[in-house]
Design an enzyme around this catalytic site. Structure first.
Site, short mmCIF file in Angstrom:
data_model
loop_
_atom_site.label_atom_id
_atom_site.label_comp_id
_atom_site.label_asym_id
_atom_site.label_seq_id
_atom_site.Cartn_x
_atom_site.Cartn_y
_atom_site.Cartn_z
N GLU A 1 -4.42 7.87 -1.17
CA GLU A 1 -3.67 8.86 -1.63
C GLU A 1 -2.27 9.29 -0.69
OE1 GLU A 1 -3.93 8.78 -4.83
OE2 GLU A 1 -5.96 8.67 -5.01
N GLY B 1 0.86 -1.31 0.13
CA GLY B 1 -0.05 -0.15 0.06
C GLY B 1 0.97 1.20 0.15
N ARG C 1 -33.00 22.71 16.20
CA ARG C 1 -32.80 21.72 17.36
C ARG C 1 -33.07 22.47 18.57
NH1 ARG C 1 -34.21 16.67 18.63
NH2 ARG C 1 -33.22 16.16 20.46
N GLU D 1 -0.15 9.44 8.16
CA GLU D 1 1.62 9.22 8.77
C GLU D 1 2.39 9.55 7.46
OE1 GLU D 1 -1.21 7.21 8.91
OE2 GLU D 1 -1.58 7.43 11.27
N TRP E 1 -8.76 -2.76 -3.95
CA TRP E 1 -9.28 -1.39 -3.36
C TRP E 1 -9.15 -0.54 -4.65
CZ3 TRP E 1 -4.94 -2.68 0.20
CH2 TRP E 1 -5.27 -3.44 1.15
#
Ligand SMILES: Cc1cc2nc3c(=O)[nH]c(=O)nc-3n(C[C@H](O)[C@H](O)[C@H](O)COP(=O)(O)OP(=O)(O)OC[C@H]3O[C@@H](n4cnc5c(N)ncnc54)[C@H](O)[C@@H]3O)c2cc1C
Length: 382
Positions: A362, A133, A266, A366, A158
């Site tokens: 992309e 990855g 609300r 980290e 993926w």
């Protein structure tokens, strides 16, 4: 998969305002349904093609509209504000279109760019594998040279748009280096397996793409053989990062829109939520970060437009800032909506799931931090 010829009689998406109108008319009201179904309707692909939304940054002779990168960012922000799955499809399509326009041969440009600009063909990018990855140096898919061209073997996973794309840009190992290949979907040996149940961007048509002795001609190689690991991969990922930065700003804007509406309606005790100071503090942080994130990606876009290499670092910073801001504010948006925010009634749960993905794709947060810090040390060296 291809669609019929676009009529281009519809309003063209050329800037933020036209993108906003397109998203309001075709995407925003259905984005929750797209997410629930994990799919997109054919009519949306046709509308996107008619509006010239797929690759408007390509030049007119390539079939595009010559839109600047700064403007392209604002278009992707607006699409991301409506639906991160649709923006994800635009991201990967943009990456492949950019790579071909930048590094393709005359023949490759003529063959693919009009198809990609018109949206007759959608594109996907295949870098990731189960074992590779962030560390692209671990790519195990191989490309073997033969008398007739190349044979590719491996499994990419993926892959956004993988269920539908007609063209895959595949990164594969050729001996000691990594090269890029243009692989049409109908190539013998290409196997598509849909991926369901992903956390976010659920309608981004994810798939695993198997390459089993996939035979390609010599024209499949994009750029010189020993080039991809450097400029081509870096430049293509930079374009994806730029789009994700803009799309992440779109998520923060969407959180802001949703929270402004919800807190106005609300009541708690005798107060509207919007009148509570703690709620206002959260709203102020969203406004500040959406403004900063927008300035960062616009700056990176302007550097791209002027051909300034500083755009690479500016894009890293924009993506790191915007994706982490999106994750933070989407979590706050759910918090502000309370239990209502946890169900399907409001879109903030979708923003929350989609924003988490932005911190992974992309270049994960980290990797962004490591890269940004490394550049800081390089710059401070005498
Ligand atoms: C919805 C979705 C869509 C995607 N679309 C595509 C697509 O279209 N094409 C494609 O090729 N890929 C795609 N991907 C894959 C994506 O690019 C990878 O998930 C990403 O590159 C991270 O790789 P990984 O998941 O293998 O995590 P790993 O690289 O295994 O990392 C795992 C964790 O360790 C951290 N880490 C890794 N290296 C370091 C380090 N040196 N120091 C500190 N921490 C580190 C990472 O930040 C992460 O938190 C997609 C993923 C998702 C979830």
């Amino acid at each position: 998969m291809t669609i019929s010829l676009p009529r281009r009689s519809a309003e063209q998406v050329l800037d933020r305002a036209s993108a906003r109108r397109f998203v309001a008319g075709h995407i925003a009201g259905s984005a929750d349904a797209f997410d629930r179904r994990g799919d997109l309707p054919e009519s949306l692909f046709e509308a996107m093609a008619e509006a010239g939304l797929w690759a408007p940054f390509l030049s007119a002779d390539q079939g595009g509209a010559g839109v600047s990168y700064a403007t392209l960012g604002s278009i992707h922000e607006e699409v991301g504000r409506g639906c991160s799955s649709v923006r994800s499809l635009l991201t990967v399509h943009t990456m492949v279109s950019f790579a071909i326009s930048r590094w393709g041969s005359q023949e490759q440009r003529q063959r693919w760019l009009p198809e990609l600009a018109s949206g007759r063909v959608q594109a996907a990018i295949c870098v990731s594998e189960y074992e590779a990855g962030s560390d692209t140096g671990r790519i195990g898919t191989t490309a073997r040279r033969t008398d007739r061209g190349w044979v590719l073997d491996g499994t990419k996973t993926w892959i956004t748009a993988g269920r539908r794309a007609g063209l895959f840009l595949v990164f594969a190992r050729t001996g000691s280096t990594i090269a890029a290949f243009l692989v049409p979907r109908d190539t013998s040996g290409v196997e598509i397996t849909p991926i369901d149940g992903i956390l976010g961007t659920r309608a981004s048509l994810l798939a695993t793409v198997g390459l089993r002795d996939a035979e390609l001609g010599p024209e499949a190689l994009l750029g010189p053989e020993n080039f991809a690991a450097g400029m081509l991969l870096a430049g293509t990922l930079d374009m994806g990062r730029f789009s994700v930065a803009a799309g992440s700003v779109g998520i923060v804007q969407a959180c802001l829109d949703a929270c402004a509406a919800y807190t106005t309606g609300r009541m708690v005790g005798d107060s509207r939520l919007r009148d509570l100071q703690l709620i206002r503090a959260k709203m102020a942080d969203m406004v500040t970060d959406v403004t900063a994130g927008r300035l960062l990606y616009e700056h990176a876009g302007r550097l791209k437009d002027s051909g300034n290499a500083e755009t690479i670092m500016a894009t890293w910073i924009a993506k790191y800032f915007a994706s982490t801001a999106a994750a933070r504010h989407a979590a706050e948006a759910v918090q502000i909506h309370g239990a209502h925010g946890c169900g399907p009634e409001y879109p903030v749960a979708r923003y929350f799931r989609d924003a988490k993905i932005m911190e992974i794709i992309e270049g994960s947060s980290e990797i962004q931090r490591l890269t940004i810090a490394e550049a800081a040390y390089r710059r401070s060296e005498p």
